[in-house]
Design a protein around this motif. Structure first.
Motif, PDB file in Angstrom:
ATOM      1  N   TRP A   1    -126.230  41.547  22.628  1.00 28.38           N
ATOM      2  CA  TRP A   1    -126.662  42.553  21.760  1.00 28.38           C
ATOM      3  C   TRP A   1    -126.043  43.053  20.663  1.00 28.38           C
ATOM      4  O   TRP A   1    -126.524  43.233  19.769  1.00 28.38           O
ATOM      5  CB  TRP A   1    -127.237  43.680  22.879  1.00 28.38           C
TER       6      TRP A   1
ATOM      7  N   ARG B   1    -122.804  40.893  33.044  1.00 25.79           N
ATOM      8  CA  ARG B   1    -123.222  42.143  32.409  1.00 25.79           C
ATOM      9  C   ARG B   1    -122.785  42.368  31.004  1.00 25.79           C
ATOM     10  O   ARG B   1    -123.423  42.691  30.126  1.00 25.79           O
ATOM     11  CB  ARG B   1    -123.063  43.178  33.451  1.00 25.79           C
TER      12      ARG B   1
ATOM     13  N   THR C   1    -133.551  37.022  28.515  1.00 23.50           N
ATOM     14  CA  THR C   1    -133.628  38.643  28.244  1.00 23.50           C
ATOM     15  C   THR C   1    -134.056  38.637  26.591  1.00 23.50           C
ATOM     16  O   THR C   1    -134.996  39.680  26.416  1.00 23.50           O
ATOM     17  CB  THR C   1    -132.038  39.105  28.377  1.00 23.50           C
TER      18      THR C   1
ATOM     19  N   PHE D   1    -132.029  45.954  29.427  1.00 17.82           N
ATOM     20  CA  PHE D   1    -132.086  44.470  29.665  1.00 17.82           C
ATOM     21  C   PHE D   1    -132.955  44.107  30.741  1.00 17.82           C
ATOM     22  O   PHE D   1    -133.112  43.126  30.894  1.00 17.82           O
ATOM     23  CB  PHE D   1    -130.578  43.904  29.891  1.00 17.82           C
TER      24      PHE D   1
ATOM     25  N   LEU E   1    -124.394  40.117  28.318  1.00 19.13           N
ATOM     26  CA  LEU E   1    -125.525  40.840  27.730  1.00 19.13           C
ATOM     27  C   LEU E   1    -125.122  41.807  26.692  1.00 19.13           C
ATOM     28  O   LEU E   1    -125.882  41.931  25.609  1.00 19.13           O
ATOM     29  CB  LEU E   1    -126.504  41.202  28.868  1.00 19.13           C
ATOM     30  N   GLU E   2    -124.212  42.636  27.214  1.00 17.83           N
ATOM     31  CA  GLU E   2    -124.099  43.682  26.278  1.00 17.83           C
ATOM     32  C   GLU E   2    -123.464  43.018  25.018  1.00 17.83           C
ATOM     33  O   GLU E   2    -123.631  43.717  23.690  1.00 17.83           O
ATOM     34  CB  GLU E   2    -122.715  44.658  26.887  1.00 17.83           C
TER      35      GLU E   2
END
Length: 398
Positions: free
Chosen positions: A309, A302, A372, A287, A305-306
């Motif tokens: 995705w 965090r 991101t 990232f 973000l995972e």
């Protein structure tokens, strides 16, 4: 020295990080290319004394590197243009204005892209003081390459001089990698069509007319080892108990954590709970995040973000294909555990303390996802307590 008295103003400047004069060789070279030479402590203090005695209210103390500003083609900051001759600047622009775009427009698309990327990488290397372009990767974010706001403006000025194009001062922030910046410059060529990154992502089939919103991808993390919607369904259908013992990898003193008295401060009267035992497993490189920023970023950010995705993957959408599109991010975020730990900043490693506030702020969560993946639609973090997720979904549907 050697300038009319009206050209001089006095005061103090520093590097922008509160450490006046603490510059490394790369930073010194960057300042010198911009026409400024760092002051020695002795000279700065002497000018400071002069400033205290001066009747003028707005003062700046600096040394001008006029020789650097007079180099042909060197971009001259607007406040300093009265200090140097303007002929070299006009000549430099005259040799590139129009010819750069016309020459590239006559090349095959692949050759034009290769040449523009080389121009961007070479200019980036010059701004950062690198001897070559090996450290300038196509898809690495400018922030990770070492850019600050001064470097961003320097890059924009140099590219404007080299290409003759009118480029926004926010160029680096709008196009945060050398590859994205290359695509932006290519879009300015005569007859160029907008890059695919700026077009909305297509879907395999149109939605039904009477369906105002469709969920096409999901991702999740829940206690009990749940890492996918299918695993969540299985856990609920089977009635699995997801409550378990405290994790052993959090740095907690488990022997002193339990106390049967619920009113005892600083302890827990439960020995078990619902935990994400893999919450500490995170790949910051994926990232574009440095390890020290990841260390001080709240686990919720965090995990967001995972799962973002994975939601792209499960929807069959390449995350890179949405960069520059009007895709929005609406995140329902409640309280976090890191916010209460800001008082621990004095004990945090010095190299990590700068990330504590952004890593703990829920307002940053949606913007972190948008930045991101390069999403340019709304980025909204919603905190309406227990209804946060419903309100976020409602706003997204609207």
């Amino acid at each position: 020295q050697g300038l009319p008295a009206t050209s001089l103003a006095w005061g103090l400047w520093d590097t922008g990080d509160g450490m006046a004069g603490e510059l490394d060789d790369v930073e010194r070279a960057r300042w010198a290319r911009g026409g400024l030479v760092p002051l020695s402590a002795e000279r700065a203090l002497r000018l400071f004394d002069m400033a205290l005695r001066a009747p003028r209210p707005l003062l700046v103390a600096t040394r001008f590197a006029l020789s650097a500003l007079q180099e042909p083609g060197a971009p001259v900051p607007a406040p300093l243009r009265s200090l140097v001759r303007t002929a070299p600047r006009r000549a430099a622009v005259a040799t590139t204005d129009g010819s750069w775009a016309e020459r590239l427009a006559g090349l095959p698309a692949a050759d034009a892209e290769r040449e523009v990327l080389e121009l961007v990488r070479t200019t980036v290397a010059t701004v950062l003081g690198h001897g070559d372009t090996r450290a300038v990767a196509r898809d690495r974010a400018f922030g990770d390459l070492g850019f600050d706001s001064l470097a961003a403006v320097d890059l924009r000025n140099r590219l404007r001089t080299a290409t003759g194009l009118r480029l926004a001062t926010t160029l680096v922030f709008d196009h945060p990698t050398p590859g994205a910046l290359t695509a932006r410059l290519l879009d300015e060529l005569p007859g160029a069509r907008p890059s695919s990154a700026a077009e909305p992502a297509s879907v395999s089939a149109p939605a039904a007319v009477d369906e105002p919103i469709a969920i096409v991808g999901m991702a999740c993390r829940f206690p009990g080892g749940v890492t996918s919607p299918e695993e969540l369904w299985d856990l609920v259908a089977s009635g699995t108990d997801a409550i378990g013992p405290f994790p052993t990898d959090r740095g907690w003193d488990l022997s002193a954590l339990y106390d049967p008295d619920p009113d005892h401060t600083g302890t827990s009267y439960a020995r078990e709970g619902g935990f994400l035992h893999d919450a500490g497993d995170f790949d910051p490189d994926l990232f574009g995040m440095s390890p020290r920023e990841a260390l001080t970023t709240d686990p919720q950010q965090r995990l967001l973000l995972e799962t973002a995705w994975e939601a792209f993957e499960r929807a069959g959408v390449d995350p890179a294909s949405l960069r520059g599109s009007r895709t929005g991010v609406f995140a329902g975020v409640m309280y976090n555990d890191y916010g209460a730990r800001l008082h621990q900043a004095p004990r945090a490693p010095q190299e990590a303390e700068g990330y504590l506030v952004s890593g703990s702020a829920g307002s940053v969560a949606s913007g972190r996802v948008a930045y991101t993946f390069g999403l340019e639609g709304p980025a909204v973090t919603v905190d309406t307590a227990c209804s946060s997720s419903l309100v976020a979904l409602h706003l997204a549907a609207q």
